[in-house]
Design an enzyme around this catalytic site. Structure first.
Site, PDB file in Angstrom:
ATOM      1  N   LYS A  43       0.929  -1.030   0.089  1.00 11.25           N
ATOM      2  CA  LYS A  43       0.184  -0.199   0.026  1.00 11.25           C
ATOM      3  C   LYS A  43       0.950   1.063  -0.255  1.00 11.25           C
ATOM      4  O   LYS A  43       1.953   1.226   0.576  1.00 11.25           O
ATOM      5  CB  LYS A  43      -1.177   0.155   0.822  1.00 11.25           C
ATOM      6  N   ARG A  92     -18.330  -1.102   8.087  1.00 12.92           N
ATOM      7  CA  ARG A  92     -18.945  -0.533   8.562  1.00 12.92           C
ATOM      8  C   ARG A  92     -20.600  -1.116   7.209  1.00 12.92           C
ATOM      9  O   ARG A  92     -22.068  -0.214   8.064  1.00 12.92           O
ATOM     10  CB  ARG A  92     -18.208   0.838   7.397  1.00 12.92           C
TER      11      ARG A  92
HETATM   12  O1  PNS Z   1      -6.643  -1.086   7.655  1.00  9.46           O
HETATM   13  P1  PNS Z   1      -6.760  -2.694   6.470  1.00  9.46           P
HETATM   14  O2  PNS Z   1      -5.976  -1.948   5.584  1.00  9.46           O
HETATM   15  O3  PNS Z   1      -7.775  -2.823   6.411  1.00  9.46           O
HETATM   16  O4  PNS Z   1      -5.469  -3.492   7.031  1.00  9.46           O
HETATM   17  C1  PNS Z   1      -5.891  -4.413   6.886  1.00  9.46           C
HETATM   18  C2  PNS Z   1      -4.956  -4.754   7.946  1.00  9.46           C
HETATM   19  C3  PNS Z   1      -3.375  -4.217   8.751  1.00  9.46           C
HETATM   20  C4  PNS Z   1      -5.603  -5.980   9.141  1.00  9.46           C
HETATM   21  C5  PNS Z   1      -4.291  -5.936   6.718  1.00  9.46           C
HETATM   22  O5  PNS Z   1      -3.891  -6.397   5.848  1.00  9.46           O
HETATM   23  C6  PNS Z   1      -3.250  -7.501   7.593  1.00  9.46           C
HETATM   24  O6  PNS Z   1      -3.536  -8.197   8.937  1.00  9.46           O
HETATM   25  N1  PNS Z   1      -2.008  -7.337   7.285  1.00  9.46           N
HETATM   26  C7  PNS Z   1      -0.794  -8.687   7.780  1.00  9.46           C
HETATM   27  C8  PNS Z   1      -0.029  -8.875   7.009  1.00  9.46           C
HETATM   28  C9  PNS Z   1      -0.800 -10.642   7.439  1.00  9.46           C
HETATM   29  O7  PNS Z   1      -1.349 -11.044   8.326  1.00  9.46           O
HETATM   30  N2  PNS Z   1      -2.315 -11.052   6.409  1.00  9.46           N
HETATM   31  C10 PNS Z   1      -2.211 -12.516   6.114  1.00  9.46           C
HETATM   32  C11 PNS Z   1      -4.246 -12.491   6.984  1.00  9.46           C
HETATM   33  S1  PNS Z   1      -4.902 -11.259   5.377  1.00  9.46           S
END
Ligand code: PNS
Length: 166
Positions: A43, A92
């Site tokens: 991102k 949401r």
């Molecule tokens: O605010 P967001 O961008 O919707 O948050 C998303 C987040 C950070 C919670 C998600 O991308 C995440 O958990 N990233 C860490 C990497 C991970 O564990 N990925 C595997 C499961 S999806």
């Protein structure tokens, strides 16, 4: 495992009043809420990870049961590190559901002991998203009613500086 602690993970780019709503309400349910900013390499963000952590720390500086942190790598590994098995996500609308459902199941497939729980955002915040706020500010609008004061200030500084550079 600390059953009274929940992790509230996210990108928080920027932190919004919707995030604040979820944290305020969940801090009445859990003894400790760890707001954890994810290092998301895929991102492109407006604020650096350190800036986001600093902003959120400022917002919760007088709230001892809200901890602000960041993490890199898998969320389930981070959960192990901070000794909790509960992840909190805000929901949401129906459009959030598919993504959240997939993420919760993916996390569970990696570590079955980790549970994701959802809190429905209060109705006045359901339309707020970080990307909408960035668009408003980039186009010269005010996000005052959508974000905490410090976020508004930092966003305007950051996005105006970017426009001057271009
Ligand atoms: O605010 P967001 O961008 O919707 O948050 C998303 C987040 C950070 C919670 C998600 O991308 C995440 O958990 N990233 C860490 C990497 C991970 O564990 N990925 C595997 C499961 S999806």
């Amino acid at each position: 495992m600390n059953k009274n602690t929940v992790i509230y993970p996210g990108s928080f780019d920027p932190f919004t009043n919707g995030h604040l709503n979820i944290i305020n309400r969940s801090s009445k349910v859990f003894e400790k809420v760890i707001v954890s900013v994810a290092h998301n390499v895929s991102k492109k963000t407006v604020f650096t990870i350190d800036e986001r952590v600093e902003i959120i720390k400022e917002i919760f500086k007088d709230r001892p049961n809200i901890e602000v942190d960041s993490f890199q790598g898998l969320l389930v590994e981070y959960a192990k590190k901070v000794k909790t098995n509960t992840i909190l996500r805000g929901m949401r609308s129906v459009s959030d559901f598919e993504y959240e459902f997939q993420m919760a199941l993916a996390n569970k497939s990696i570590d079955d002991s980790v549970e994701t729980i959802f809190m429905v955002t209060d109705s006045e915040f359901t339309y707020i998203s970080s990307s909408l706020i960035k668009e408003i500010v980039t186009l010269g609008g005010s996000p005052k009613h959508l974000v905490p004061d410090i976020v508004e200030k930092k966003l305007i500084e950051k996005l105006q500086r970017k426009q001057e550079e271009n």
